[in-house]
Design an enzyme around this catalytic site. Structure first.
Site, PDB file in Angstrom:
ATOM      1  N   ASP A 100      39.857  29.854  28.510  1.00  0.00           N
ATOM      2  CA  ASP A 100      39.826  30.678  29.725  1.00  0.00           C
ATOM      3  C   ASP A 100      38.436  31.297  29.859  1.00  0.00           C
ATOM      4  O   ASP A 100      38.081  32.221  29.143  1.00  0.00           O
ATOM      5  CB  ASP A 100      40.900  31.768  29.634  1.00  0.00           C
ATOM      6  N   HIS A 106      42.181  29.137  32.492  1.00  0.00           N
ATOM      7  CA  HIS A 106      42.876  30.374  32.850  1.00  0.00           C
ATOM      8  C   HIS A 106      44.334  30.115  33.217  1.00  0.00           C
ATOM      9  O   HIS A 106      45.216  30.927  32.918  1.00  0.00           O
ATOM     10  CB  HIS A 106      42.155  31.037  34.023  1.00  0.00           C
ATOM     11  N   SER A 155      46.644  37.648  34.406  1.00  0.00           N
ATOM     12  CA  SER A 155      45.540  37.691  35.363  1.00  0.00           C
ATOM     13  C   SER A 155      45.570  39.019  36.108  1.00  0.00           C
ATOM     14  O   SER A 155      45.553  40.077  35.479  1.00  0.00           O
ATOM     15  CB  SER A 155      45.640  36.483  36.310  1.00  0.00           C
TER      16      SER A 155
END
Length: 398
Positions: free
Chosen positions: A331, A364, A165
């Protein structure tokens, strides 16, 4: 430099001891960090943890970069919550990132709120918390602070930089800014620029914080209050983006929360409502609201192509770093197409790159969860790079 504190903890499996050192690097005001905004900023404290031992030639160091709401406690218990570190599945003795073999470094980012200088830190010029007098920072500024730490540790080249991320953004920034200092790079569930949709979600969160009457234009420290409600709402909105629709449906469906029927009120009738409220209320106990504003803005400003004449491939031109780019099928915050754009840019400059899309319905957050195929990918890539570099099982050059 503040003294180091070393402790032993049982790893996540509870079967082996994990040695963790908690340390701080103090960068003095007369040696400031040059920020992307043009400001020379100092003094700066960097709080960081290390795991394992650095070998004689300092060739076995792995830098872990944390995500937006993460911290330096990647593999040990988080002191504020008492919960296991956020990547204990991946980092530790015998894990894919093996602390018996590698020297793992994880710093709290610049702008953070768990020891590294951020908005809640004391401004030496006023004796009060910085608040909104803290400079606006970028992902590049975070990496510059980390580079100071790596210099301090005497490490010329990192064996690997790994992160997911926002941590993946830092990995890409490292691989672009410091091509000769990164042997292997693993950007996970990330992108080379923040999309307009993601900027929009962040703006909703920031507005929620700033609309809280207790925010006091960022000066809530002196007011003795915390914008709890606004930060909790920001966390709730963001947390939805970390999950997939399938994951939410499997976990909650339309199930009611501890009741047989609807209350015909605005209480948390549904389990998913109760879950989000819990996520929001627990978040405010460990995170600073102003840090949330600054870090989300840093992510919004991230655009590696724009920094390189609008050509992403230029960011990696001349690189000798080995890359492993990882994405997850469900995601939608950083979808696979954005990872493919990174891979295509690397291919355009003939970089050494492998790409893996992991099948998962977790969204995610999959990179933080127990995903065996993901673990196998990281273990295989790191092991292969170690073999090519000639690192023995003890982490020493052969």
């Amino acid at each position: 430099m503040k003294p180091n504190i070393t402790s032993l903890e049982a790893d996540a499996a509870g079967s082996r001891d994990l040695a963790v050192t908690h340390a701080n690097l103090e960068i003095p005001a007369d040696d400031p960090i040059g920020l992307d905004s043009g400001i020379e900023f100092g003094p700066v404290n960097i709080a960081y943890n290390t795991y394992g031992a650095l070998n004689t030639d300092k060739s076995n160091a792995i830098l872990i970069c944390h995500a937006l709401t993460g911290d330096q406690h990647v593999a040990n218990k988080q002191p504020l919550t008492g919960k296991q570190g956020w990547w204990t599945h991946l980092v530790g003795p015998g894990k894919p990132i093996d602390t018996d073999r590698y020297f793992v470094i994880c710093p709290n980012i610049l702008g953070g709120c768990l020891g590294t200088t951020g908005p809640a830190s004391i401004n030496p010029e006023t004796g009060l918390p910085y608040g909104l007098k803290f400079p606006v920072i970028t992902i590049g500024d975070m990496v510059e602070a980390q580079a100071r730490l790596i210099d301090h540790l005497g490490i010329d080249q990192l064996f690997a930089v790994v992160g997911g991320s926002m941590g993946g953004m830092q990995v890409l920034e490292w691989a672009s800014r410091y091509k000769d200092r990164v042997y292997a790079a693993v950007p996970i569930a990330t992108a080379a620029w923040h999309s307009s949709q993601n900027i929009a979600f962040h703006e909703v969160g920031r507005q929620a914080v700033m609309a809280d009457p207790n925010w006091l234009r960022g000066d809530y420290y002196s007011g003795g209050v915390v914008p709890r409600n606004g930060l909790a709402v920001a966390r709730m909105a963001a947390h939805i983006t970390y999950l997939s629709e399938d994951a939410l449906h499997e976990k909650f469906g339309r199930n009611l929360q501890d009741r047989a029927d609807r209350t015909f009120s605005f209480d948390a009738d549904f389990q998913v409502e109760s879950y989000l409220r819990h996520q929001g209320s627990t978040f405010v106990d460990r995170f600073d609201a102003n840090s949330y504003l600054y870090i989300t803005r840093a992510m919004d400003y991230f655009d590696l192509a724009a920094e390189n004449n609008d050509v992403l491939a230029n960011a990696f031109r001349g690189t000798r770093t080995r890359f492993c780019v990882v994405s997850f099928t469900s995601d939608w915050l950083y979808p696979t197409r954005e990872s493919r754009e990174i891979v295509q840019a690397l291919n355009a400059v003939a970089a050494n790159v492998s790409f893996v899309e992991i099948e998962s319905n977790a969204g995610h957050d999959a990179f933080l969860l127990d995903e065996p195929e993901f673990f196998a990918t990281i273990r295989g890539f790191i092991g292969s790079c170690a073999q090519k570099r000639g690192l023995t099982s003890a982490g020493k050059e052969a």
